[in-house]
Scaffold this motif. Sequence first.
Motif, PDB file in Angstrom:
ATOM      1  N   LYS A 163       0.551   2.934  12.200  1.00 26.76           N
ATOM      2  CA  LYS A 163       0.828   2.335  10.951  1.00 26.76           C
ATOM      3  C   LYS A 163       2.334   2.582  10.601  1.00 26.76           C
ATOM      4  CE  LYS A 163       0.068   6.669   8.226  1.00 26.76           C
ATOM      5  NZ  LYS A 163      -0.527   7.151   7.107  1.00 26.76           N
ATOM      6  N   THR A 199      -1.999   5.688   3.308  1.00 25.90           N
ATOM      7  CA  THR A 199      -1.807   4.377   3.622  1.00 25.90           C
ATOM      8  C   THR A 199      -2.552   4.418   5.354  1.00 25.90           C
ATOM      9  OG1 THR A 199      -0.145   3.840   2.521  1.00 25.90           O
ATOM     10  CG2 THR A 199      -0.686   2.307   4.471  1.00 25.90           C
ATOM     11  N   LEU A 237       0.725  -1.157   0.065  1.00 25.27           N
ATOM     12  CA  LEU A 237       0.066  -0.106   0.052  1.00 25.27           C
ATOM     13  C   LEU A 237       0.904   1.242  -0.005  1.00 25.27           C
ATOM     14  CD1 LEU A 237      -2.867  -1.027   2.449  1.00 25.27           C
ATOM     15  CD2 LEU A 237      -3.126  -0.574  -0.018  1.00 25.27           C
ATOM     16  N   VAL A 238       2.078   1.196   0.758  1.00 27.98           N
ATOM     17  CA  VAL A 238       2.754   2.474   0.736  1.00 27.98           C
ATOM     18  C   VAL A 238       3.440   2.714  -0.688  1.00 27.98           C
ATOM     19  CG1 VAL A 238       5.015   3.296   1.682  1.00 27.98           C
ATOM     20  CG2 VAL A 238       3.440   2.431   3.239  1.00 27.98           C
TER      21      VAL A 238
END
Length: 214
Positions: free
Chosen positions: A69, A46, A37-38
């Motif tokens: 996160k 994210t 996702l990053v």
Amino acid sequence: MAAQKSAQPAPAKPAAPDSTRRSEKSRRAIYDAALALVVEAGYPKTTIEGIAARAGVGKQTIYRWWSSKAEVLMEAFLDLAEQASREGGHEPYAFPDTGDLAADLKVVLRATVDELKDPRFEVPSRALAAQGVVDEQFGRQLVAKLLQPSLDLYTERLRAAQDAGQVRPDIDPRIALELFVSPLAQRWLQHTGPISYEYTDTLVDYALHGLAPR
């Protein structure tokens, strides 16, 4: 007389689920989701919710193990680095000592250039570095868990060079290592110039031999 019933074996009980295995599978899925996702969406977009959905776990599963996160990403990155080292046949934290300090430093810095330019590492590295700047507490965690083990290896190698008479005995190894590490980090983080083998080799030559005429 009634015939006796033959004894029947009791039905086997179903095996209990292996919680350790399930937890490791979930943890691995969370690591993969956070890194993906990053890269795809960037660090600001994210979220814990997004990581949980991508990993196929509940949000509370993540909060049970991590508080943010940033912590998820840091552990995922550490795991990625360890996996890459094993795949390359190297120890996660190792520094060569061939007796030639310049050559050993150049080998390690060239490997660092490779990692910093690898898309798998570059995006999460930049995200972690940026978060460490704005969040001092997290920045200290990042240094302790990610950077300090590597810095300690530089220190140990420079001390070995001192013992061998290759470096002046009055030099502070902890300060000296910054002559190699800090310029590379600054150039990479702030895009002040390209990073390459030639660049890091030159850093080593300048640091070890100085700038004054000989």
